[in-house]
Scaffold this motif. Structure first.
Motif, PDB file in Angstrom:
ATOM      1  N   LEU A  97     -50.451  45.514  16.040  1.00 23.76           N
ATOM      2  CA  LEU A  97     -51.906  45.552  15.907  1.00 23.76           C
ATOM      3  C   LEU A  97     -52.604  44.651  16.916  1.00 23.76           C
ATOM      4  CD1 LEU A  97     -52.109  45.518  11.998  1.00 23.76           C
ATOM      5  CD2 LEU A  97     -51.979  47.479  13.540  1.00 23.76           C
ATOM      6  N   GLY A  98     -51.831  44.005  17.776  1.00 26.11           N
ATOM      7  CA  GLY A  98     -52.393  43.197  18.846  1.00 26.11           C
ATOM      8  C   GLY A  98     -52.533  41.728  18.503  1.00 26.11           C
ATOM      9  N   ASN A  99     -52.420  40.897  19.544  1.00 26.86           N
ATOM     10  CA  ASN A  99     -52.602  39.440  19.438  1.00 26.86           C
ATOM     11  C   ASN A  99     -51.711  38.799  18.384  1.00 26.86           C
ATOM     12  OD1 ASN A  99     -54.502  40.042  21.308  1.00 26.86           O
ATOM     13  ND2 ASN A  99     -56.215  39.139  20.214  1.00 26.86           N
ATOM     14  N   GLY A 100     -50.459  39.234  18.308  1.00 26.72           N
ATOM     15  CA  GLY A 100     -49.514  38.612  17.396  1.00 26.72           C
ATOM     16  C   GLY A 100     -49.569  39.096  15.962  1.00 26.72           C
ATOM     17  N   VAL A 101     -50.242  40.209  15.711  1.00 25.14           N
ATOM     18  CA  VAL A 101     -50.337  40.764  14.359  1.00 25.14           C
ATOM     19  C   VAL A 101     -49.547  42.074  14.313  1.00 25.14           C
ATOM     20  CG1 VAL A 101     -51.894  41.599  12.550  1.00 25.14           C
ATOM     21  CG2 VAL A 101     -52.627  39.750  14.068  1.00 25.14           C
ATOM     22  N   TYR A 102     -48.637  42.164  13.333  1.00 21.48           N
ATOM     23  CA  TYR A 102     -47.791  43.345  13.191  1.00 21.48           C
ATOM     24  C   TYR A 102     -47.859  43.844  11.760  1.00 21.48           C
ATOM     25  CZ  TYR A 102     -45.884  41.680  17.569  1.00 21.48           C
ATOM     26  OH  TYR A 102     -45.755  41.260  18.860  1.00 21.48           O
ATOM     27  N   LYS A 103     -47.781  45.163  11.622  1.00 19.89           N
ATOM     28  CA  LYS A 103     -47.727  45.778  10.297  1.00 19.89           C
ATOM     29  C   LYS A 103     -46.362  46.440  10.160  1.00 19.89           C
ATOM     30  CE  LYS A 103     -49.946  49.584   9.362  1.00 19.89           C
ATOM     31  NZ  LYS A 103     -50.991  50.578   9.078  1.00 19.89           N
ATOM     32  N   LYS A 104     -45.659  46.127   9.078  1.00 21.57           N
ATOM     33  CA  LYS A 104     -44.313  46.638   8.874  1.00 21.57           C
ATOM     34  C   LYS A 104     -44.181  47.203   7.471  1.00 21.57           C
ATOM     35  CE  LYS A 104     -39.972  47.289   9.699  1.00 21.57           C
ATOM     36  NZ  LYS A 104     -39.801  48.680   9.988  1.00 21.57           N
ATOM     37  N   LEU A 116     -47.307  37.785  11.224  1.00 27.53           N
ATOM     38  CA  LEU A 116     -47.931  37.121  12.365  1.00 27.53           C
ATOM     39  C   LEU A 116     -46.844  36.488  13.214  1.00 27.53           C
ATOM     40  CD1 LEU A 116     -50.924  35.366  10.560  1.00 27.53           C
ATOM     41  CD2 LEU A 116     -50.800  37.674  11.511  1.00 27.53           C
ATOM     42  N   ALA A 117     -46.881  36.761  14.504  1.00 30.45           N
ATOM     43  CA  ALA A 117     -45.940  36.164  15.447  1.00 30.45           C
ATOM     44  C   ALA A 117     -46.710  35.144  16.269  1.00 30.45           C
ATOM     45  CB  ALA A 117     -45.341  37.231  16.354  1.00 30.45           C
ATOM     46  N   THR A 118     -46.153  33.951  16.358  1.00 33.94           N
ATOM     47  CA  THR A 118     -46.876  32.870  17.020  1.00 33.94           C
ATOM     48  C   THR A 118     -46.144  32.420  18.271  1.00 33.94           C
ATOM     49  OG1 THR A 118     -45.780  31.239  15.662  1.00 33.94           O
ATOM     50  CG2 THR A 118     -47.865  32.075  14.856  1.00 33.94           C
ATOM     51  N   GLY A 119     -46.384  33.097  19.355  1.00 32.85           N
ATOM     52  CA  GLY A 119     -45.854  32.684  20.648  1.00 32.85           C
ATOM     53  C   GLY A 119     -44.348  32.605  20.732  1.00 32.85           C
ATOM     54  N   GLY A 120     -43.643  33.442  19.980  1.00 29.64           N
ATOM     55  CA  GLY A 120     -42.199  33.435  20.058  1.00 29.64           C
ATOM     56  C   GLY A 120     -41.538  32.279  19.336  1.00 29.64           C
ATOM     57  N   ARG A 121     -42.299  31.487  18.587  1.00 30.58           N
ATOM     58  CA  ARG A 121     -41.718  30.352  17.869  1.00 30.58           C
ATOM     59  C   ARG A 121     -41.543  30.645  16.389  1.00 30.58           C
ATOM     60  NH1 ARG A 121     -44.803  25.090  18.670  1.00 30.58           N
ATOM     61  NH2 ARG A 121     -46.378  26.313  17.642  1.00 30.58           N
ATOM     62  N   TYR A 122     -42.538  31.271  15.786  1.00 35.71           N
ATOM     63  CA  TYR A 122     -42.517  31.522  14.355  1.00 35.71           C
ATOM     64  C   TYR A 122     -42.925  32.961  14.077  1.00 35.71           C
ATOM     65  CZ  TYR A 122     -43.448  26.486  14.635  1.00 35.71           C
ATOM     66  OH  TYR A 122     -43.426  25.167  14.974  1.00 35.71           O
ATOM     67  N   TRP A 123     -42.365  33.508  13.011  1.00 34.62           N
ATOM     68  CA  TRP A 123     -42.801  34.772  12.430  1.00 34.62           C
ATOM     69  C   TRP A 123     -43.215  34.425  11.009  1.00 34.62           C
ATOM     70  CZ3 TRP A 123     -42.708  39.620  14.873  1.00 34.62           C
ATOM     71  CH2 TRP A 123     -42.159  39.625  16.150  1.00 34.62           C
ATOM     72  N   ILE A 124     -44.434  34.775  10.651  1.00 31.58           N
ATOM     73  CA  ILE A 124     -44.965  34.377   9.349  1.00 31.58           C
ATOM     74  C   ILE A 124     -45.417  35.619   8.586  1.00 31.58           C
ATOM     75  CG2 ILE A 124     -46.674  32.976   8.144  1.00 31.58           C
ATOM     76  CD1 ILE A 124     -46.773  31.278  10.802  1.00 31.58           C
ATOM     77  N   LEU A 125     -44.740  35.882   7.461  1.00 36.62           N
ATOM     78  CA  LEU A 125     -45.132  36.977   6.576  1.00 36.62           C
ATOM     79  C   LEU A 125     -46.356  36.497   5.809  1.00 36.62           C
ATOM     80  CD1 LEU A 125     -41.483  37.515   5.688  1.00 36.62           C
ATOM     81  CD2 LEU A 125     -42.912  39.409   6.433  1.00 36.62           C
ATOM     82  N   LEU A 148     -55.926  33.848  12.663  1.00 37.88           N
ATOM     83  CA  LEU A 148     -54.926  33.077  11.942  1.00 37.88           C
ATOM     84  C   LEU A 148     -53.643  32.948  12.775  1.00 37.88           C
ATOM     85  CD1 LEU A 148     -54.367  31.600   9.294  1.00 37.88           C
ATOM     86  CD2 LEU A 148     -53.589  33.783   8.332  1.00 37.88           C
ATOM     87  N   ALA A 149     -53.242  34.030  13.454  1.00 38.87           N
ATOM     88  CA  ALA A 149     -52.052  33.973  14.315  1.00 38.87           C
ATOM     89  C   ALA A 149     -52.257  32.957  15.429  1.00 38.87           C
ATOM     90  CB  ALA A 149     -51.744  35.355  14.896  1.00 38.87           C
ATOM     91  N   LYS A 150     -53.446  32.952  15.998  1.00 36.37           N
ATOM     92  CA  LYS A 150     -53.750  31.978  17.052  1.00 36.37           C
ATOM     93  C   LYS A 150     -53.696  30.556  16.499  1.00 36.37           C
ATOM     94  CE  LYS A 150     -57.059  33.224  19.726  1.00 36.37           C
ATOM     95  NZ  LYS A 150     -58.397  33.478  20.295  1.00 36.37           N
ATOM     96  N   SER A 151     -54.239  30.361  15.313  1.00 31.10           N
ATOM     97  CA  SER A 151     -54.222  29.053  14.672  1.00 31.10           C
ATOM     98  C   SER A 151     -52.788  28.611  14.357  1.00 31.10           C
ATOM     99  CB  SER A 151     -55.051  29.103  13.393  1.00 31.10           C
ATOM    100  OG  SER A 151     -54.967  27.907  12.697  1.00 31.10           O
ATOM    101  N   TYR A 152     -51.976  29.515  13.817  1.00 30.38           N
ATOM    102  CA  TYR A 152     -50.575  29.202  13.530  1.00 30.38           C
ATOM    103  C   TYR A 152     -49.810  28.882  14.814  1.00 30.38           C
ATOM    104  CZ  TYR A 152     -50.799  30.770   8.623  1.00 30.38           C
ATOM    105  OH  TYR A 152     -51.078  30.906   7.294  1.00 30.38           O
TER     106      TYR A 152
END
Length: 176
Positions: A97-104, A116-125, A148-152
């Protein structure tokens, strides 16, 4: 002779040792992910250089928020299935969905998760909803998840430790 330095452009600590060579280029060793090939080690003519990376490659960590953990428990979706969903998202088997947001899709296609994917460091459900309850998230929610992804992405190790201690985040997928 060993010196402690920082790898160029990467910020990765490593040790550097000079040694005697054989008068010709003997090998090229590549470090880092295959797509980057950012750090190369070449053994030259009369000297060779050995590079030891001090830390192992950074493992992407996976978390679920406290809200998500409660919703997943209510929907009877276990951590193993969530870890598999994140692994599939990493492989591109999801809706970006863009900018680190994914729907699964999870739980036999009955639920949708927002990851939410945060720059290759974290994946947050972050968010879970039943397909029967709603078709999708709206534009305002999507923008909120992007923010929120940017903040994380700006979380420090201390911030993350605080979130884990306060049980706002729960780390899963410890084995990969």
């Amino acid at each position: 002779m060993q010196e402690r330095m920082t790898a160029p452009l990467r910020g990765v600590p490593f040790s550097f040792r000079r040694c005697e060579g054989h008068g010709r280029v003997t090998s090229v060793e590549q470090f880092g992910p295959p797509e980057s090939r950012a750090l190369n080690l070449v053994r030259y003519s009369t000297e060779c250089y050995t590079l030891r990376v001090a830390s192992s490659p950074r493992r992407e960590r996976v978390f679920k928020t406290a809200w998500f953990a409660k919703a997943a428990r209510k929907a009877q979706i276990g951590d193993d299935e969530l870890c598999a969903a994140v692994a599939q998202a990493r492989a591109g088997q999801c809706d970006d969905l863009g900018n680190g947001v994914y729907k699964k899709r999870v739980s036999q296609n009955l639920y949708r998760s927002i990851i939410l994917a945060t720059g290759g460091r974290y994946w947050i459900l972050t968010y879970l909803f039943a397909k029967q309850d709603r078709a999708n998230i709206d534009a305002a929610e999507l923008q909120g998840f992007r923010d929120l992804a940017k903040s994380y992405g700006r979380l420090t190790a201390d911030n993350l430790a605080d979130l884990l201690e306060d049980k706002e985040f729960v780390e899963i997928c410890h084995g990969d």
